[in-house]
Design a protein around this motif. Structure first.
Motif, PDB file in Angstrom:
ATOM      1  N   GLY A 206       0.841  -1.193   0.000  1.00 46.80           N
ATOM      2  CA  GLY A 206       0.000   0.000   0.000  1.00 46.80           C
ATOM      3  C   GLY A 206       0.874   1.241   0.000  1.00 46.80           C
ATOM      4  O   GLY A 206       1.891   1.276   0.696  1.00 46.80           O
ATOM      5  N   LEU A 207       0.481   2.241  -0.782  1.00 47.92           N
ATOM      6  CA  LEU A 207       1.239   3.486  -0.849  1.00 47.92           C
ATOM      7  C   LEU A 207       0.328   4.682  -0.607  1.00 47.92           C
ATOM      8  O   LEU A 207      -0.746   4.789  -1.205  1.00 47.92           O
ATOM      9  N   ASP A 208       0.775   5.570   0.259  1.00 48.01           N
ATOM     10  CA  ASP A 208       0.154   6.875   0.465  1.00 48.01           C
ATOM     11  C   ASP A 208       1.167   7.882  -0.067  1.00 48.01           C
ATOM     12  O   ASP A 208       2.118   8.245   0.625  1.00 48.01           O
ATOM     13  N   VAL A 209       0.989   8.300  -1.311  1.00 49.79           N
ATOM     14  CA  VAL A 209       1.971   9.129  -2.006  1.00 49.79           C
ATOM     15  C   VAL A 209       1.699  10.601  -1.741  1.00 49.79           C
ATOM     16  O   VAL A 209       0.597  11.098  -1.995  1.00 49.79           O
ATOM     17  N   GLY A 210       2.728  11.276  -1.228  1.00 54.19           N
ATOM     18  CA  GLY A 210       2.647  12.712  -1.023  1.00 54.19           C
ATOM     19  C   GLY A 210       3.813  13.394  -1.702  1.00 54.19           C
ATOM     20  O   GLY A 210       4.678  12.737  -2.291  1.00 54.19           O
ATOM     21  N   ASP A 211       3.845  14.710  -1.636  1.00 56.56           N
ATOM     22  CA  ASP A 211       4.933  15.462  -2.263  1.00 56.56           C
ATOM     23  C   ASP A 211       6.264  15.255  -1.552  1.00 56.56           C
ATOM     24  O   ASP A 211       7.306  15.206  -2.196  1.00 56.56           O
ATOM     25  N   LYS A 212       6.240  15.117  -0.217  1.00 59.41           N
ATOM     26  CA  LYS A 212       7.479  14.996   0.561  1.00 59.41           C
ATOM     27  C   LYS A 212       7.754  13.571   1.038  1.00 59.41           C
ATOM     28  O   LYS A 212       8.904  13.181   1.195  1.00 59.41           O
TER      29      LYS A 212
ATOM     30  N   ARG B 282      10.683  11.525  -0.058  1.00 59.96           N
ATOM     31  CA  ARG B 282      10.633  11.688  -1.510  1.00 59.96           C
ATOM     32  C   ARG B 282      11.494  12.881  -1.931  1.00 59.96           C
ATOM     33  O   ARG B 282      11.014  13.996  -2.079  1.00 59.96           O
ATOM     34  N   THR B 283      12.775  12.632  -2.146  1.00 61.58           N
ATOM     35  CA  THR B 283      13.686  13.682  -2.588  1.00 61.58           C
ATOM     36  C   THR B 283      13.666  13.816  -4.106  1.00 61.58           C
ATOM     37  O   THR B 283      13.902  14.891  -4.638  1.00 61.58           O
TER      38      THR B 283
ATOM     39  N   TYR C 138      11.351   5.608  -6.679  1.00 58.00           N
ATOM     40  CA  TYR C 138      11.169   4.366  -7.436  1.00 58.00           C
ATOM     41  C   TYR C 138      12.215   3.327  -7.041  1.00 58.00           C
ATOM     42  O   TYR C 138      11.920   2.138  -6.942  1.00 58.00           O
ATOM     43  N   GLU C 139      13.421   3.769  -6.807  1.00 56.21           N
ATOM     44  CA  GLU C 139      14.503   2.863  -6.401  1.00 56.21           C
ATOM     45  C   GLU C 139      14.173   2.198  -5.067  1.00 56.21           C
ATOM     46  O   GLU C 139      14.343   0.990  -4.902  1.00 56.21           O
ATOM     47  N   GLU C 140      13.688   2.992  -4.111  1.00 57.30           N
ATOM     48  CA  GLU C 140      13.335   2.429  -2.795  1.00 57.30           C
ATOM     49  C   GLU C 140      12.134   1.497  -2.904  1.00 57.30           C
ATOM     50  O   GLU C 140      12.091   0.437  -2.270  1.00 57.30           O
TER      51      GLU C 140
END
Length: 141
Positions: free
Chosen positions: A6-12, A34-35, A41-43
């Motif tokens: 599960g992913l909760d994607v944010g800007d940071k 998220r730098t 994507y690598e992580e």
């Protein structure tokens, strides 16, 4: 059986949760800082490989009328790249109110305000994933 992520994607940050091997319970896993998209994507790739993930459930914040928000469009663009990059199925899950629910859970668990930020994204990802798992299991009944 492959596990769910599960992913909760944010800007940071990207909150990450994972299902158990029977795909019935979601648990917090990690928060990715998220730098850059390439680094994120690598992580994610490392997690997919380490845990034998077949399906990624991505939370999408949609409007009350069901339309996409500016953020949901960015999240969909980010998540759609997971399939060609890593060969996983991507499922989009409505995530309205998950951050509020996560915050409420942390408050009820007496997590100090300064520590909540560490866990809120992971917990939101777990809520997103558990909602999907519950819906999938109810559809199969």
């Amino acid at each position: 059986m492959n596990r769910f992520l599960g992913l909760d994607v944010g800007d940071k940050y990207i909150g990450v949760s994972i299902s158990d091997t029977t795909c019935t319970i979601a648990s917090n896993l990690v928060t990715i800082r998220r730098t850059s998209n390439d680094k994120a994507y690598e992580e994610i790739e490392g997690i997919l490989n380490d845990y034998n993930i077949g399906t990624v459930v991505v939370g999408v914040p949609i409007n009350m009328d069901g339309s996409d928000t500016v953020m949901s469009k960015r999240i969909r663009k980010f998540a759609r790249k997971l399939t060609p990059k890593f060969g996983v199925e991507v499922i989009f899950q409505d995530e309205r109110f998950t951050s509020i629910e996560a915050e409420r859970t942390l408050i009820q668990s007496n997590v100090r305000r300064e520590n909540r930020k560490k866990y809120i994204d992971q917990l939101a990802a777990s809520i997103i994933l558990q909602t999907y798992i519950d819906r999938m299991n109810n559809d199969n009944d």
